[in-house]
Scaffold this active site. Structure first.
Site, PDB file in Angstrom:
ATOM      1  N   CYS A 148     -16.971  -8.578 -10.413  1.00  0.00           N
ATOM      2  CA  CYS A 148     -17.109  -9.567  -9.346  1.00  0.00           C
ATOM      3  C   CYS A 148     -18.557  -9.723  -8.893  1.00  0.00           C
ATOM      4  O   CYS A 148     -19.052 -10.840  -8.759  1.00  0.00           O
ATOM      5  CB  CYS A 148     -16.233  -9.199  -8.161  1.00  0.00           C
ATOM      6  SG  CYS A 148     -14.468  -9.249  -8.528  1.00  0.00           S
ATOM      7  N   HIS A 149     -19.239  -8.608  -8.638  1.00  0.00           N
ATOM      8  CA  HIS A 149     -20.596  -8.693  -8.110  1.00  0.00           C
ATOM      9  C   HIS A 149     -21.566  -7.719  -8.762  1.00  0.00           C
ATOM     10  O   HIS A 149     -22.682  -7.555  -8.287  1.00  0.00           O
ATOM     11  CB  HIS A 149     -20.583  -8.489  -6.589  1.00  0.00           C
ATOM     12  CG  HIS A 149     -19.750  -9.519  -5.897  1.00  0.00           C
ATOM     13  ND1 HIS A 149     -18.481  -9.263  -5.456  1.00  0.00           N
ATOM     14  CD2 HIS A 149     -20.001 -10.812  -5.609  1.00  0.00           C
ATOM     15  CE1 HIS A 149     -17.978 -10.358  -4.914  1.00  0.00           C
ATOM     16  NE2 HIS A 149     -18.876 -11.320  -4.992  1.00  0.00           N
TER      17      HIS A 149
END
Length: 184
Positions: A148-149
């Site tokens: 995701c990040h």
């Protein structure tokens, strides 16, 4: 006539007198009874907030770690969350021990495992940044990578790079019999 008024006032008592009398006792007793009745009326509302028996039954889970081969990971579900049970290789153990105390908070690998079962790592499989599920055996440190990040965790679940503020959470667990672990 003035004497009669004074004697009547003396019989009624001084209105500024602070000594408790019979009327004060009745007021205190009635107030205490009202408070008690209020607590008794509120108890069913408070008691309904306790978890149900079926929920309490799911508060712990047992898993046989002998099913997890060396170098592999199994994902089990506990309280609606993924839990990673990883059987680390000797090379992974050597690498995470050599790194010492790292992560946030800085922890040695020995603080994240149970004595006698150092190869088995149990962590909640939820990134501490925004709750995504990291991928196994990926990233720059041979542990997990959060797609995701971009957070990178090592093979001990400690944050090494990226926006995640904390290490992967180690839930309360214990080994009950041989290789069986009880989480919760």
């Amino acid at each position: 006539m003035a004497l009669e008024n004074e004697s009547v006032a003396a019989d009624q008592g001084d209105p500024n007198d602070k000594d408790p009398n019979r009327r004060d006792f009745i007021h205190i007793a009635a107030g205490a009874a009202a408070v008690g009745a209020g607590v008794m009326a509120a108890w069913p509302l408070v008691n309904q907030m306790n978890p149900a028996a079926d929920t309490l039954a799911l508060s712990t889970i047992e898993f046989d770690t002998s099913k997890v081969l060396e170098g592999m990971q199994v994902v089990i579900k506990w309280q609606g969350k993924p839990v990673f049970v990883r059987n680390r290789t000797a090379a992974e153990l050597q690498r995470v021990r050599a790194e010492g105390a790292v992560g946030s908070p800085a922890e040695p690998d020995s603080a994240r495992t149970k004595a006698g079962h150092e190869a088995i790592l149990v962590v909640i499989g939820s990134c501490t940044h925004l709750g995504c599920v990291p991928t196994f055996n990926a990233g720059d440190f041979g542990g997990w990578f959060c797609p995701c990040h971009g957070s990178h965790y090592d093979a001990s679940g400690r944050i090494r790079k990226g926006p995640a503020p904390l290490n992967l959470v180690v839930p309360d667990y214990e080994f009950t019999a041989g290789s069986t672990v009880r989480i919760g």
